[in-house]
Design an enzyme around this catalytic site. Structure first.
Site, PDB file in Angstrom:
ATOM      1  NE  ARG A 129      -3.837   1.883   1.318  1.00 16.61           N
ATOM      2  CZ  ARG A 129      -5.198   2.065   0.061  1.00 16.61           C
ATOM      3  NH1 ARG A 129      -5.443   1.386  -1.231  1.00 16.61           N
ATOM      4  NH2 ARG A 129      -6.438   2.397   0.404  1.00 16.61           N
ATOM      5  CB  THR A 418      -9.197  -0.437  -7.566  1.00 20.39           C
ATOM      6  OG1 THR A 418      -9.020  -0.092  -7.567  1.00 20.39           O
ATOM      7  CG2 THR A 418      -8.046  -2.374  -7.181  1.00 20.39           C
ATOM      8  CG  ASP A 458      -8.421   4.641  -0.656  1.00 22.90           C
ATOM      9  OD1 ASP A 458      -9.804   5.250  -1.141  1.00 22.90           O
ATOM     10  OD2 ASP A 458      -8.213   3.920  -0.837  1.00 22.90           O
ATOM     11  CB  SER A 483     -13.009  -1.431   0.375  1.00 19.27           C
ATOM     12  OG  SER A 483     -13.428  -0.110   0.561  1.00 19.27           O
ATOM     13  N   GLY A 503     -13.574  -0.968  -7.180  1.00 20.79           N
ATOM     14  CA  GLY A 503     -15.113  -1.408  -7.611  1.00 20.79           C
ATOM     15  C   GLY A 503     -15.692  -0.185  -5.458  1.00 20.79           C
TER      16      GLY A 503
END
Ligand code: GLY
Length: 596
Positions: A129, A418, A458, A483, A503
């Site tokens: 990440r 994504t 985010d 997510s 999504g």
């Protein structure tokens, strides 16, 4: 079982023409391939696209790969055919996705990877990440009055760019599990970038819709809007800068990305972004590290559903939804039952309430990670579902906590982009990886042939609510809550399913629904992926427009839900592992499953 809307179907059909399949085969056929071999590849791409549209899974014996673009899948398939591992194939897939599906993922973004190792029987998760720059402050996304910025004011430009993690993740996965030589994994990406590829219908339409934002930065505009006009479907597009970046990665590895000229270009691009400069610095890139984390697993029926823990909320929230539904016989109710969807929708709302309160980067905040998927806690939460109608109110629960801290509810918005890659190799290793630059086209900043992420949006834009801190507030070095839900499902300790989706925060609902369809309703992977979506996160029940899901509108409204029909553009890619392998690709996007 064909449930895709007419629009999506026509997009998918456009790319399923023999011409497109022939181009795909020509572009990635192995060196010296005969005409017959190219024809065989063309036929397999056509067969995979047709299988998806007909709603039947692709089956194979040895290996399988499912991802968002045929060129990327073929590049990965070539690696698997030559004896490479799932980790090798993933590198080839990701570098091609970064070229042909640049709006969704790439070298300028981040990813989470879940790996089942056949030799050891161990599951590992890797966190690639993005991180917040060390110079970022918690109020980065607030105006001078302390008010949260409007979402796209924060997204577009340098402010939202976190330290990319994907190049380091590719290298780390290859270092641990690779069998093929690293430089060779870049060959197809380099060739396609040099020689060009055909712009897909989806890329062309997304460029057109985003033309205003893409035109704000000269390098981005020159690529996506050459001569001021949006790229057209079927146009051949070359990206020599990306080819150069891939050559450097192939020869120097990730060190060449996190130091040297590329790192300097990233920093310069972010800090000089006109109108919205950011604070990313060379030190952020130099310090970047992939982190191995404990998988988060939850029991569901006879299965163990495992995935990525914090900073992703994916495995915890999917696990909570399924853990609550363990108390209810969804199999007996069936997929046509409004009662089943009431339970799924309200379980999801309860899980999202916990997500908003407790979930963030656990390296920075204490999190009740175990408590959130504790079966006893989930049974208590499941008891709240014993009702005839929709829950009128939903609040976070009180999972067992080993710290006495109170968090306020999160305020953050995630819009879908994504990409997801599922791979099983011929050695029995299983890979499930979700990869992103966050919003479609990320920050819209581009350098060295790739887009930079906007992952920092985010984070919660607010730091506190009524004086109480928010767990997912921005902090220097912290990773924004995700997510993304790359998942591997086990039965008796053996992998039986790999799945994940893009999504935004609806990823969680897409993945949970598909697992329920597969585990409870007996659907194969293609049926489970294609099944129309019904997703409830915060109260409104989203039903997939122009599909049979709209048929639930009246029944759900009578149960007390507000219902909204809308496009729900998941990009699920799933592989079932049984006697052989079965792959499913989402008909809502352009990907395929392929195996041998
Ligand atoms: N930016 C999408 C996610 O991480 O969930």
């Amino acid at each position: 079982m064909r449930h895709v809307s007419a629009l999506l179907l026509s997009t998918a059909l456009t790319i399923s023409t023999p011409g497109f399949a022939q181009e795909t085969a020509d572009a990635v056929a192995p060196e010296g391939a005969t005409e017959g071999q190219v024809q065989a590849m063309t036929d397999e791409v056509i067969a995979a696209l047709e299988a998806k549209l007909e709603g039947v899974p692709v089956t194979s014996e040895n290996w399988m790969i499912a991802a968002a673009n045929p060129l990327a899948v073929e590049a990965g398939a070539k690696v698997l055919r030559a004896g490479g591992s799932a980790a090798d194939a993933m590198v080839a897939v990701q570098v091609v996705l970064g070229l042909v599906e640049p709006q969704s993922s790439g070298l300028g973004g981040g990813a989470f990877l879940v790996w089942y190792d056949a030799a050891s029987g161990q599951m590992t998760t890797l966190d690639g990440r993005e991180t917040a720059p060390l110079a970022a402050t918690p109020t980065l996304f607030q105006d001078e009055n302390g008010e949260p910025l409007k979402f796209f004011d924060a997204v577009v430009g340098g402010l939202s760019v976190g330290t990319p993690g994907t190049p380091a993740l590719l290298e780390e996965a290859h270092r641990r599990w690779g069998r093929a030589s690293w430089p060779g994994l870049f060959a197809d990406g380099i060739r396609l970038a040099d020689e060009g590829f055909l712009v897909s219908p989806r890329l062309a339409s997304l460029v057109e819709n985003d033309a205003d934002r893409l035109s704000r930065f000269p390098e981005t505009a020159a690529y996506f809007l050459p001569d001021g006009q949006p790229l057209q479907q079927g146009q051949r597009l070359m990206n020599p800068d990306y080819a150069e970046t891939l050559r450097m990665l192939a020869s120097d590895g990730a060190a060449g990305f996190y130091g040297g000229e590329i790192a300097a270009d990233i920093v310069r691009t972010v800090r000089n972004a006109p109108g919205n400069p950011g604070v990313l610095a060379g030190v952020d890139l130099a310090l970047y590290q992939v982190i191995e984390r404990e998988p988060v697993c939850a029991d569901y029926r006879a299965y163990e559903v495992c995935g990525m823990g914090p900073p992703s909320s994916g495995a915890l929230t999917v696990g909570q939804i399924l853990g609550m539904l363990n108390s209810y016989d969804l199999a007996a109710m069936g997929a046509e039952s409004a009662e089943a969807w009431r339970l799924i929708g309200d379980a999801s709302r309860l899980a999202f309430a916990d997500r908003g309160r407790y979930m963030a980067d656990s390296d920075f905040i204490p999190m009740p990670t175990k408590g959130l998927v504790d079966p006893g806690y989930l049974s208590q939460r499941a008891a709240l579902l014993e009702s005839e109608v929709a829950l009128s109110e939903v609040a976070p629960g009180k999972p067992e906590f080993d710290h006495a801290l109170i968090w306020a509810d999160d305020v953050s918005l995630e819009l879908p982009s994504t990409s997801h890659i599922s791979i099983v190799d011929s050695y029995g290793n299983v890979l499930s990886m979700t990869t992103t630059i966050e919003n479609g086209f990320g920050s819209r900043l581009m350098t060295n042939g790739f887009l930079l992420n906007n992952e920092l949006t985010d984070f919660s834009f607010k730091t506190h609510s009524d004086g109480v801190p928010i767990a997912n507030r921005l902090e220097p070095g912290k990773r924004p809550r995700s997510s993304m839900s790359p998942t591997i499902v086990l039965k008796d300790g053996e992998p039986v399913l790999a799945i994940g989706s893009p999504g935004g925060s609806r990823i969680i609902g897409y993945v949970a629904k598909s697992i329920i369809a597969w585990a409870d309703w007996g659907m194969d992977v293609q049926q489970a992926v294609s099944l129309p979506h019904l997703v409830n996160r915060f109260g409104t029940y989203d039903v997939e427009a122009a599909t049979s899901a709209e048929g639930f509108t009246d029944a759900l409204a009578q149960l007390g839900f507000e219902v909204n029909a809308r496009d729900l553009t998941s990009g699920l890619h799933a592989i079932e592992i049984g006697d052989g392998l079965s792959g499913g690709a989402d008909p809502r996007r352009e990907g395929i499953a392929l195996g041998e």
